[in-house]
Scaffold this motif. Structure first.
Motif, PDB file in Angstrom:
ATOM      1  N   HIS A  57       0.832  -1.199   0.000  1.00  0.00           N
ATOM      2  CA  HIS A  57       0.000   0.000   0.000  1.00  0.00           C
ATOM      3  C   HIS A  57       0.872   1.257   0.000  1.00  0.00           C
ATOM      4  O   HIS A  57       0.634   2.190  -0.781  1.00  0.00           O
ATOM      5  CB  HIS A  57      -0.943  -0.023   1.213  1.00  0.00           C
ATOM      6  N   GLN A  58       1.887   1.286   0.835  1.00  0.00           N
ATOM      7  CA  GLN A  58       2.784   2.440   0.886  1.00  0.00           C
ATOM      8  C   GLN A  58       3.562   2.598  -0.423  1.00  0.00           C
ATOM      9  O   GLN A  58       3.758   3.716  -0.914  1.00  0.00           O
ATOM     10  CB  GLN A  58       3.751   2.314   2.065  1.00  0.00           C
ATOM     11  N   HIS A  59       3.984   1.491  -0.991  1.00  0.00           N
ATOM     12  CA  HIS A  59       4.740   1.531  -2.233  1.00  0.00           C
ATOM     13  C   HIS A  59       3.896   2.101  -3.374  1.00  0.00           C
ATOM     14  O   HIS A  59       4.359   2.936  -4.159  1.00  0.00           O
ATOM     15  CB  HIS A  59       5.232   0.116  -2.573  1.00  0.00           C
ATOM     16  N   VAL A  60       2.653   1.669  -3.470  1.00  0.00           N
ATOM     17  CA  VAL A  60       1.800   2.176  -4.541  1.00  0.00           C
ATOM     18  C   VAL A  60       1.512   3.663  -4.344  1.00  0.00           C
ATOM     19  O   VAL A  60       1.413   4.423  -5.318  1.00  0.00           O
ATOM     20  CB  VAL A  60       0.508   1.340  -4.694  1.00  0.00           C
ATOM     21  N   LYS A  61       1.429   4.111  -3.106  1.00  0.00           N
ATOM     22  CA  LYS A  61       1.235   5.542  -2.857  1.00  0.00           C
ATOM     23  C   LYS A  61       2.418   6.346  -3.390  1.00  0.00           C
ATOM     24  O   LYS A  61       2.230   7.431  -3.963  1.00  0.00           O
ATOM     25  CB  LYS A  61       1.035   5.797  -1.364  1.00  0.00           C
ATOM     26  N   ARG A  62       3.625   5.816  -3.244  1.00  0.00           N
ATOM     27  CA  ARG A  62       4.804   6.511  -3.784  1.00  0.00           C
ATOM     28  C   ARG A  62       4.734   6.587  -5.311  1.00  0.00           C
ATOM     29  O   ARG A  62       5.093   7.609  -5.908  1.00  0.00           O
ATOM     30  CB  ARG A  62       6.086   5.819  -3.332  1.00  0.00           C
ATOM     31  N   PHE A  63       4.275   5.514  -5.954  1.00  0.00           N
ATOM     32  CA  PHE A  63       4.142   5.533  -7.410  1.00  0.00           C
ATOM     33  C   PHE A  63       3.088   6.535  -7.845  1.00  0.00           C
ATOM     34  O   PHE A  63       3.250   7.213  -8.863  1.00  0.00           O
ATOM     35  CB  PHE A  63       3.805   4.132  -7.939  1.00  0.00           C
ATOM     36  N   ILE A  64       2.018   6.632  -7.094  1.00  0.00           N
ATOM     37  CA  ILE A  64       0.987   7.626  -7.418  1.00  0.00           C
ATOM     38  C   ILE A  64       1.595   9.022  -7.400  1.00  0.00           C
ATOM     39  O   ILE A  64       1.346   9.831  -8.301  1.00  0.00           O
ATOM     40  CB  ILE A  64      -0.212   7.514  -6.450  1.00  0.00           C
ATOM     41  N   GLU A  65       2.393   9.307  -6.406  1.00  0.00           N
ATOM     42  CA  GLU A  65       3.054  10.617  -6.334  1.00  0.00           C
ATOM     43  C   GLU A  65       3.955  10.841  -7.543  1.00  0.00           C
ATOM     44  O   GLU A  65       4.001  11.943  -8.098  1.00  0.00           O
ATOM     45  CB  GLU A  65       3.857  10.745  -5.037  1.00  0.00           C
ATOM     46  N   SER A  66       4.662   9.802  -7.982  1.00  0.00           N
ATOM     47  CA  SER A  66       5.519   9.932  -9.167  1.00  0.00           C
ATOM     48  C   SER A  66       4.699  10.248 -10.409  1.00  0.00           C
ATOM     49  O   SER A  66       5.077  11.111 -11.210  1.00  0.00           O
ATOM     50  CB  SER A  66       6.310   8.638  -9.403  1.00  0.00           C
ATOM     51  N   VAL A  67       3.577   9.575 -10.568  1.00  0.00           N
ATOM     52  CA  VAL A  67       2.731   9.821 -11.734  1.00  0.00           C
ATOM     53  C   VAL A  67       2.143  11.226 -11.663  1.00  0.00           C
ATOM     54  O   VAL A  67       2.128  11.953 -12.659  1.00  0.00           O
ATOM     55  CB  VAL A  67       1.628   8.742 -11.851  1.00  0.00           C
ATOM     56  N   ILE A  68       1.683  11.634 -10.493  1.00  0.00           N
ATOM     57  CA  ILE A  68       1.119  12.979 -10.328  1.00  0.00           C
ATOM     58  C   ILE A  68       2.171  14.037 -10.666  1.00  0.00           C
ATOM     59  O   ILE A  68       1.891  15.008 -11.376  1.00  0.00           O
ATOM     60  CB  ILE A  68       0.570  13.187  -8.907  1.00  0.00           C
ATOM     61  N   ARG A  69       3.373  13.834 -10.179  1.00  0.00           N
ATOM     62  CA  ARG A  69       4.450  14.813 -10.413  1.00  0.00           C
ATOM     63  C   ARG A  69       4.928  14.833 -11.855  1.00  0.00           C
ATOM     64  O   ARG A  69       5.617  15.763 -12.269  1.00  0.00           O
ATOM     65  CB  ARG A  69       5.609  14.547  -9.466  1.00  0.00           C
ATOM     66  N   SER A  70       4.577  13.814 -12.631  1.00  0.00           N
ATOM     67  CA  SER A  70       4.978  13.794 -14.037  1.00  0.00           C
ATOM     68  C   SER A  70       4.099  14.719 -14.878  1.00  0.00           C
ATOM     69  O   SER A  70       4.368  14.901 -16.062  1.00  0.00           O
ATOM     70  CB  SER A  70       4.903  12.370 -14.594  1.00  0.00           C
ATOM     71  N   HIS A  71       3.050  15.294 -14.257  1.00  0.00           N
ATOM     72  CA  HIS A  71       2.139  16.228 -14.936  1.00  0.00           C
ATOM     73  C   HIS A  71       1.587  15.643 -16.232  1.00  0.00           C
ATOM     74  O   HIS A  71       1.599  16.292 -17.288  1.00  0.00           O
ATOM     75  CB  HIS A  71       2.830  17.564 -15.202  1.00  0.00           C
TER      76      HIS A  71
END
Length: 142
Positions: A57-71
């Protein structure tokens, strides 16, 4: 899951994975709390599952942040990592379902508890739902 998200699809599938990994972790607690006389080997295994699923769960949250930051400019490498992550989470859910079935079928404490059987079946159904979502995403990419 709806498939009209277009370029938001990587974020949408990660959102689903985040939700279902959190649910699976919570389901380990539900099983422990519901079956108070559950055998120690299953209690300990459920605690290990809880830890593993919380890490996912924590790992997928980090990936979500990466995708969000990719604009919304998701590189092919990041997109492939998302697909790999979804594939891993799918396999993790398959293994979790197998474990839940083992508890349901082999635990003496569960065998005499009809409510526990119903709840474990529901837990399995919910994980199966995530697997269906994950498979649809992965098969669309091939």
């Amino acid at each position: 899951m709806q498939f009209y998200y277009g370029s938001q699809m990587p974020l949408r599938v990660l959102d689903e994975a985040e939700f279902w990994k959190e649910q699976e972790a919570e389901h380990t607690v539900v099983m422990r709390e519901l079956v108070t006389n559950l055998e120690d080997k299953y209690v300990e295994a459920l605690k290990r599952w809880e830890e593993e699923l919380n890490q996912s769960h924590q790992h997928v949250k980090r990936f979500i942040e990466s995708v969000i930051r990719s604009h919304n400019t998701i590189s092919p490498a990041l997109y492939q990592k998302v697909l790999d992550l979804v594939s891993f989470y799918l396999q993790e859910s398959v293994a979790f379902i197998q474990f839940c079935r083992q508890v349901k079928n082999e635990s003496s404490a569960v065998s005499g508890n009809q409510t526990a059987k119903v709840v474990i079946n529901h837990i399995i159904d919910e994980s199966e739902y995530f697997i269906g979502i994950a498979q649809t995403i992965l098969y669309e990419q091939n």
